[in-house]
Design a protein around this motif. Structure first.
Motif, PDB file in Angstrom:
ATOM      1  N   LEU A  16       0.825  -1.203   0.000  1.00  0.00           N
ATOM      2  CA  LEU A  16       0.000   0.000   0.000  1.00  0.00           C
ATOM      3  C   LEU A  16       0.867   1.265   0.000  1.00  0.00           C
ATOM      4  CD1 LEU A  16      -3.094   0.261   0.018  1.00  0.00           C
ATOM      5  CD2 LEU A  16      -2.959   0.695   2.478  1.00  0.00           C
ATOM      6  N   GLY A  17       1.938   1.246   0.792  1.00  0.00           N
ATOM      7  CA  GLY A  17       2.843   2.389   0.825  1.00  0.00           C
ATOM      8  C   GLY A  17       3.508   2.611  -0.518  1.00  0.00           C
ATOM      9  N   ASN A  18       3.866   1.524  -1.185  1.00  0.00           N
ATOM     10  CA  ASN A  18       4.478   1.628  -2.501  1.00  0.00           C
ATOM     11  C   ASN A  18       3.485   2.206  -3.506  1.00  0.00           C
ATOM     12  OD1 ASN A  18       5.350   0.373  -5.287  1.00  0.00           O
ATOM     13  ND2 ASN A  18       7.145   0.276  -3.926  1.00  0.00           N
ATOM     14  N   TYR A  19       2.241   1.799  -3.374  1.00  0.00           N
ATOM     15  CA  TYR A  19       1.186   2.272  -4.271  1.00  0.00           C
ATOM     16  C   TYR A  19       0.974   3.775  -4.121  1.00  0.00           C
ATOM     17  CZ  TYR A  19      -3.624   3.154  -5.819  1.00  0.00           C
ATOM     18  OH  TYR A  19      -4.737   3.684  -6.402  1.00  0.00           O
ATOM     19  N   PHE A  20       0.885   4.262  -2.883  1.00  0.00           N
ATOM     20  CA  PHE A  20       0.602   5.678  -2.651  1.00  0.00           C
ATOM     21  C   PHE A  20       1.810   6.562  -2.960  1.00  0.00           C
ATOM     22  CE2 PHE A  20      -3.017   4.186  -0.080  1.00  0.00           C
ATOM     23  CZ  PHE A  20      -3.992   5.025  -0.582  1.00  0.00           C
ATOM     24  N   SER A  21       2.990   5.977  -3.010  1.00  0.00           N
ATOM     25  CA  SER A  21       4.173   6.782  -3.306  1.00  0.00           C
ATOM     26  C   SER A  21       4.378   6.968  -4.807  1.00  0.00           C
ATOM     27  CB  SER A  21       5.419   6.118  -2.715  1.00  0.00           C
ATOM     28  OG  SER A  21       5.713   4.915  -3.416  1.00  0.00           O
ATOM     29  N   ASP A  22       3.518   6.345  -5.595  1.00  0.00           N
ATOM     30  CA  ASP A  22       3.675   6.375  -7.051  1.00  0.00           C
ATOM     31  C   ASP A  22       3.510   7.794  -7.594  1.00  0.00           C
ATOM     32  OD1 ASP A  22       4.149   5.387  -9.526  1.00  0.00           O
ATOM     33  OD2 ASP A  22       2.105   4.687  -9.863  1.00  0.00           O
ATOM     34  N   ASN A  23       2.773   8.603  -6.872  1.00  0.00           N
ATOM     35  CA  ASN A  23       2.508   9.963  -7.354  1.00  0.00           C
ATOM     36  C   ASN A  23       2.789  10.950  -6.220  1.00  0.00           C
ATOM     37  OD1 ASN A  23       1.546  12.312  -8.458  1.00  0.00           O
ATOM     38  ND2 ASN A  23      -0.353  11.406  -9.232  1.00  0.00           N
ATOM     39  N   TYR A  24       3.706  11.852  -6.433  1.00  0.00           N
ATOM     40  CA  TYR A  24       4.097  12.791  -5.396  1.00  0.00           C
ATOM     41  C   TYR A  24       3.323  14.114  -5.462  1.00  0.00           C
ATOM     42  CZ  TYR A  24       8.003   9.863  -4.103  1.00  0.00           C
ATOM     43  OH  TYR A  24       8.767   8.832  -3.673  1.00  0.00           O
ATOM     44  N   ILE A  25       2.265  14.159  -6.286  1.00  0.00           N
ATOM     45  CA  ILE A  25       1.479  15.390  -6.405  1.00  0.00           C
ATOM     46  C   ILE A  25       0.853  15.702  -5.045  1.00  0.00           C
ATOM     47  CG2 ILE A  25      -0.513  16.465  -7.488  1.00  0.00           C
ATOM     48  CD1 ILE A  25       0.022  14.703  -9.946  1.00  0.00           C
ATOM     49  N   TYR A  26       1.073  16.900  -4.569  1.00  0.00           N
ATOM     50  CA  TYR A  26       0.597  17.296  -3.245  1.00  0.00           C
ATOM     51  C   TYR A  26      -0.186  18.601  -3.391  1.00  0.00           C
ATOM     52  CZ  TYR A  26       0.706  17.569   1.837  1.00  0.00           C
ATOM     53  OH  TYR A  26       0.359  17.575   3.171  1.00  0.00           O
ATOM     54  N   SER A  27      -1.535  18.486  -3.467  1.00  0.00           N
ATOM     55  CA  SER A  27      -2.391  19.642  -3.703  1.00  0.00           C
ATOM     56  C   SER A  27      -3.196  19.976  -2.463  1.00  0.00           C
ATOM     57  CB  SER A  27      -3.337  19.346  -4.874  1.00  0.00           C
ATOM     58  OG  SER A  27      -4.180  18.259  -4.547  1.00  0.00           O
ATOM     59  N   LYS A  28      -3.856  21.158  -2.520  1.00  0.00           N
ATOM     60  CA  LYS A  28      -4.730  21.538  -1.417  1.00  0.00           C
ATOM     61  C   LYS A  28      -5.898  20.575  -1.296  1.00  0.00           C
ATOM     62  CE  LYS A  28      -3.750  26.499  -1.291  1.00  0.00           C
ATOM     63  NZ  LYS A  28      -4.320  27.862  -1.383  1.00  0.00           N
ATOM     64  N   LYS A  29      -6.383  20.117  -2.447  1.00  0.00           N
ATOM     65  CA  LYS A  29      -7.491  19.156  -2.453  1.00  0.00           C
ATOM     66  C   LYS A  29      -7.066  17.882  -1.722  1.00  0.00           C
ATOM     67  CE  LYS A  29     -10.493  16.547  -5.587  1.00  0.00           C
ATOM     68  NZ  LYS A  29     -10.806  16.239  -7.008  1.00  0.00           N
ATOM     69  N   HIS A  30      -5.881  17.438  -2.034  1.00  0.00           N
ATOM     70  CA  HIS A  30      -5.307  16.255  -1.366  1.00  0.00           C
ATOM     71  C   HIS A  30      -5.234  16.505   0.148  1.00  0.00           C
ATOM     72  CE1 HIS A  30      -2.261  12.973  -0.849  1.00  0.00           C
ATOM     73  NE2 HIS A  30      -1.861  13.766   0.125  1.00  0.00           N
ATOM     74  N   PHE A  31      -4.746  17.665   0.530  1.00  0.00           N
ATOM     75  CA  PHE A  31      -4.578  17.980   1.936  1.00  0.00           C
ATOM     76  C   PHE A  31      -5.915  17.999   2.672  1.00  0.00           C
ATOM     77  CE2 PHE A  31      -4.557  21.244   5.264  1.00  0.00           C
ATOM     78  CZ  PHE A  31      -3.580  20.732   6.109  1.00  0.00           C
ATOM     79  N   PHE A  32      -6.912  18.713   2.121  1.00  0.00           N
ATOM     80  CA  PHE A  32      -8.207  18.834   2.804  1.00  0.00           C
ATOM     81  C   PHE A  32      -8.938  17.494   2.851  1.00  0.00           C
ATOM     82  CE2 PHE A  32      -7.808  23.434   1.585  1.00  0.00           C
ATOM     83  CZ  PHE A  32      -7.726  23.902   2.882  1.00  0.00           C
ATOM     84  N   LYS A  33      -8.806  16.692   1.810  1.00  0.00           N
ATOM     85  CA  LYS A  33      -9.485  15.389   1.794  1.00  0.00           C
ATOM     86  C   LYS A  33      -8.986  14.506   2.927  1.00  0.00           C
ATOM     87  CE  LYS A  33      -8.312  12.256  -1.228  1.00  0.00           C
ATOM     88  NZ  LYS A  33      -8.138  11.471  -2.484  1.00  0.00           N
TER      89      LYS A  33
END
Length: 987
Positions: free
Chosen positions: A187-204
């Motif tokens: 799971l950690g490997n899966y979530f590290s596939d994309n390093y995009i870090y947006s406000k939407k990501h943060f608030f979600k």
């Protein structure tokens, strides 16, 4: 921009480490509050515990995220092993320095970490770490749809289904499960596939995170937890349950901005990459968890603010320790020598693991000499233990098995000592074969010598026996010509064999150190290890702590049993004391000569007022085992009085209280004082038994027996304890009557169901000997056994009522038995005195109890130490005697007091003892002595039964004390300038 990114660089490692430490403290050190008693603290405790358990999930998530950029993790196995070993050593050293204790298990885990299942999380993580890049490559080969489908399927199986059915499906019953950590790794490997870090990501993820925390608080309120934190198994609260899983996932995604930066960190060997590993291993050490439970307990009696303060403080302290250790180990691994070693032991690629047999073979081949030495040392150590066991037992396989079971930790320590000795010799002479054969010869010599010595004399080799090495004749007499020359022949064969093998194979096997620096460092470290493993000074010393960790028990009263339990090497060194006695100022041959002249003149002065000599007199010393009036013990009442005759007799004789150096034991030390006139309290606090540590080393051993023509000792028990057979022989006793001696005991009757010979029988044996010797001076030493522990219910009569807090309820029956035994002794004493009165020559009896029984656990030793170290004594004569009015006495005074009571002339040495007895307060060891608190080991007790310190003595008393100390030091630890003087008879 760099400044904004940098704070995230170590965010995840620090967050994980803090949460993991907090979880360990809450689990091991804090007691879970009860919801009915402390509802708010209950909610806070479980909320923090479950939230911090997210760290267990964050670790594999984080490792999985880094796996993609760590293409060859197998190369780090050497470093992982080195840091694990370093953490284990650090744990032992910290326990040694801070708490002065550790266990053999802590050392064992350094070399066999998987043997006790103490690191399940670390073991699971290590497997996925090694396979991490392969997993990452496989996931990258999948399409986005395939990857999403796989993650959803795994989440359904491992998270949702266990939550629905409330069962530990797939064998997942803890957060350290191999399957669970593997799922999180993916799971950690899966979530590290994309390093995009947006406000939407943060608030979600922030919203989901806060909702999960709120849900956790609600569930804690409506579904109270009744399980312990170590066994928490719930669909809601376990670290592998749905709610903690969601919290972990949200926290991970909120912090994953720092992962990209940590990828570069791990490539650069940054310390933060290893901090999590250090935290997991250090906090999983058994010694760490034990100390959390015992020394850092956070009780619920504290206020909430104090409770939180302790929790935060402990977390911060441990975090600082882990950061320091991580920095230290990371720095060490950069040293050229260690880097070289790590490269040699680490596999180069994952395929090397598939060829483990080849790798293991290579590892064994490269270290074959060390492994051979270890195995050979193990075999020789077993032989040593079995040789001392077989000396007193018939051979059976069960005996061998029992030796391994009862002494496994001691055997391990002995093996380490053998290996360290070998390494030290190897570094010294730089020849492998010679070093191995020398240590082999020493081990074989010890095994054979121990067996023969115990077999023939029922005692192991003692330090004093080293003097026999230079006397072949004495050795031959002791063990026999055949045995002696067989040992010599064996040593010669070993020497010749070692030379031959070295010359034959030295060119084939390059087995030398090539650097003087390495040799010197190895020799120094080996010497330090040997010194701290073998030497004993006091209970708080490093040596005592190390030996205690390996279950070494110093059975001082039974050297043979000591050798069988701990091994002959440790037994031998336990007989060595770093200091017998502190050298008094001004000690020299000239000073001792002055003192001998001074007290020779003093003897002439004393003898002007003494009219009797010892010719045709008998003096009897009776040491009555464990005898003391129980009604004198604070907070205790025994009724009726079990010793009415002694109570009345003391009113008619020179009598009082005797200061005992022991409580519940220590008989031989009281005996030594009474026979030598020397105070045990003047000796080093590290010395435990003069019978083993002083007398065998003395060339001359002055004793009260020197004044007499006939000298008889009686002990109605075995004489193997306390080295009595050899000591009494050195003291000049001509006959020694004991169970099993060639001089047979005539009276051996026992009382009811007791296994010990009665005092009546012992007294009758003494009367027989007193009547036997009609001419010349006679001295008889009787040490009884009737009232020795254990105090089982073996008397048919028991009429005593026990009351008071001094004795626990569980020991009241024992005290009744003990009291009945005292009463039997009281009746036997009445008969003994009557029979002494019928002897038609002067008889002086010095009668005393040696120590109290160890039954009064209800009384504080710090408060009642003096009372618990006082027994009864009296001096009786069948003819006219002088009443000495000595209310308080010590056993070293008895020889001088017995001469004074009979108005007998004294020799110069006993003139000194007479002055010491009359002009100085009685001395004794301090019952509350604690070397760490700088308390005085030696105390003085006045005739008013008050403790006084040395500084309170007058100048004249201090000078007399110094004279006494000089003579005692000279006789026990010095050059024995005064030995012949002390042994002379009355002129």
């Amino acid at each position: 921009m760099l400044k904004l990114v940098r704070p995230y660089k170590n965010m995840i490692p620090f967050t994980i480490s803090i949460l993991f430490i907090l979880n360990q403290i809450l689990t091991s050190a804090a007691t879970p509050p009860l919801i009915g008693e402390q509802p708010y603290r209950y909610l806070l405790y479980w909320f923090l515990l479950i939230f911090s358990s997210a760290s267990i999930n964050l670790i594999p998530l984080y490792m999985g995220a880094l796996a993609r950029n760590n293409p060859n993790p197998i190369k780090k196995l050497g470093k992982i092993g080195f840091i694990f070993l370093s953490i284990g050593i650090s744990g032992v050293l910290l326990a040694l320095l801070l708490f002065k204790s550790f266990a053999a298990r802590d050392v064992w885990l350094l070399f066999f970490p998987l043997s006790h299942n103490d690191f399940p999380l670390a073991a699971s993580l290590l497997i996925w770490y090694v396979l991490g890049h392969k997993i990452s490559v496989y996931l990258d080969s999948l399409s986005a749809m395939q990857k999403n489908s796989l993650i959803l399927l795994l989440t359904w199986f491992f998270v949702v289904m266990p939550f629905i059915f409330n069962k530990p499906l797939w064998g997942i019953d803890s957060g350290s499960s191999l399957i669970w950590t593997g799922f999180l790794f993916v799971l950690g490997n899966y979530f590290s596939d994309n390093y995009i870090y947006s406000k939407k990501h943060f608030f979600k993820y922030t919203g989901l995170f806060l909702l999960s925390l709120l849900s956790l608080a609600v569930f804690l309120k409506i579904a109270p937890i009744s399980q312990s934190p170590t066994n928490l198994s719930s669909r809601l609260f376990s670290s592998y349950a749905l709610l903690p899983f969601v919290i972990s996932l949200c926290l991970f995604n909120l912090l994953k901005k720092g992962i990209k930066n940590n990828v570069s960190s791990i490539k650069q060997e940054h310390y933060s990459s290893w901090m999590i590993f250090t935290a997991v291993i250090f906090t999983s050490l058994p010694i760490f968890n034990y100390r959390l439970k015992t020394n850092f307990t956070i009780t619920n009696k504290l206020s909430l603010i104090s409770w939180l303060t302790e929790l935060i403080t402990n977390t911060a302290v441990i975090l600082i320790i882990i950061i320091c250790l991580t920095l230290l180990f990371n720095r060490l691994t950069r040293m050229p020598l260690i880097r070289k070693i790590l490269r040699q032991i680490s596999p180069k690629r994952l395929s090397d693991v598939y060829h483990f047999a080849t790798f293991a073979k290579k590892l064994l081949t490269n270290n074959r000499r060390l492994i051979l030495s270890f195995l050979w040392g193990t075999a020789l150590t077993f032989i040593q233990f079995w040789s001392v066991a077989l000396a007193t037992n018939r051979f059976t396989f069960n005996l061998l098995k029992q030796t391994l079971i009862t002494s496994q930790n001691q055997i391990l320590l002995n093996i380490l000592i053998f290996l360290t000795l070998f390494i030290a010799l190897y570094a010294l002479i730089n020849r492998y074969i010679y070093s191995l054969f020398i240590t082999t010869g020493i081990s074989i010599f010890i095994s054979i010598s121990e067996y023969l010595k115990i077999k023939m004399r029922n005692e192991p080799i003692l330090p004093a026996d080293l003097s026999m090495i230079t006397s072949i004749d004495e050795l031959a007499k002791m063990i026999g010509n055949f045995a002696l020359y067989s040992i010599i022949a064996l040593l010669v064969v070993l020497t010749i064999s070692s030379i031959f093998i070295t010359l034959k194979f030295e060119r084939i096997y390059h087995n030398r150190f090539h650097s003087w620096r390495k040799r010197l460092i190895t020799l120094v470290f080996s010497g330090i290890i040997l010194f701290f493993s073998l030497g004993i000074s006091d209970k708080s010393s490093v040596s005592a702590i190390i030996q205690g960790a390996f279950s070494v028990q110093n059975i001082a009263w039974d050297a043979t049993r000591n050798a069988q339990l701990n091994g002959p090497i440790l037994q031998f060194f336990s007989g060595l004391s770093p200091s017998i006695m502190t050298e008094p100022s001004g000690y020299s041959k000239n000073k001792i000569t002055q003192l001998t002249k001074k007290y020779t003149a003093q003897a002439h002065e004393i003898n002007k007022t003494r009219k009797n000599s010892l010719d045709n007199q008998t003096i009897i010393f009776v040491l009555s085992e464990s005898y003391s009036d129980p009604n004198r013990v604070p907070n205790l009442k025994v009724s009726p009085n079990p010793i009415p005759y002694l109570t009345s007799l003391k009113k008619q004789t020179s009598s009082g209280l005797m200061l005992s150096t022991g409580y519940g034991g220590g008989t031989a030390n009281l005996e030594w004082q009474s026979l030598t006139g020397l105070s045990y309290s003047n000796l080093s606090s590290t010395l435990s038994l003069p019978y083993y540590q002083i007398v065998p080393q003395q060339k001359n051993a002055p004793a009260f027996t020197d004044l007499f023509k006939n000298k008889i000792a009686i002990h109605p028990f075995t004489a193997t304890f306390y080295n009595r057979i050899n000591v009494f022989k050195k003291f000049g006793f001509q006959k020694f009557y004991y169970v099993g001696s060639k001089n047979k005991l005539t009276y051996t009757q026992k009382l009811d169901n007791s296994t010990l010979i009665s005092d009546r029988s012992a007294y009758n044996e003494t009367i027989k000997q007193a009547k036997k010797y009609r001419k010349g001076s006679t001295f008889i030493q009787l040490t009884t056994m009737q009232n020795h522990q254990p105090y089982n219910d073996f008397y048919t009569s028991s009429k005593y009522k026990i009351s008071g807090s001094a004795v626990d309820a569980a020991d009241k029956q024992k005290l009744q038995t003990y009291s009945q035994g005292l009463n039997y002794t009281d009746w036997a004493l009445r008969s003994f005195i009557r029979k002494i009165n019928k002897i038609d020559r002067p008889v002086t009896l010095v009668w005393y109890g040696d120590h109290l029984p160890g039954l009064y656990s209800g009384d504080s030793m710090s408060k009642y130490g003096l009372q618990l170290h006082q027994t009864d004594y009296f001096i009786y004569s069948n003819q006219e005697a002088i009443n000495l009015k000595q209310n308080i006495a010590s056993p070293y005074q008895f020889s001088a007091l017995s001469l004074a009571a009979g108005n007998n002339k004294v020799s110069p040495y006993y003139a000194l003892l007479t002055k010491v007895s009359t002009d100085l307060p009685a001395m004794n060891t301090n019952p509350s002595f604690d070397g760490e608190k700088n308390k005085s080991y030696n105390i003085f007790v006045s005739q008013a039964n008050k403790i006084i310190q040395k500084k309170s003595l007058s100048k004249k008393q201090k000078n007399l004390l110094h004279d006494y100390l000089l003579i005692q030091y000279d006789l026990t630890a010095g050059k024995q300038y005064s030995a012949k003087w002390a042994q002379q008879k009355v002129k």
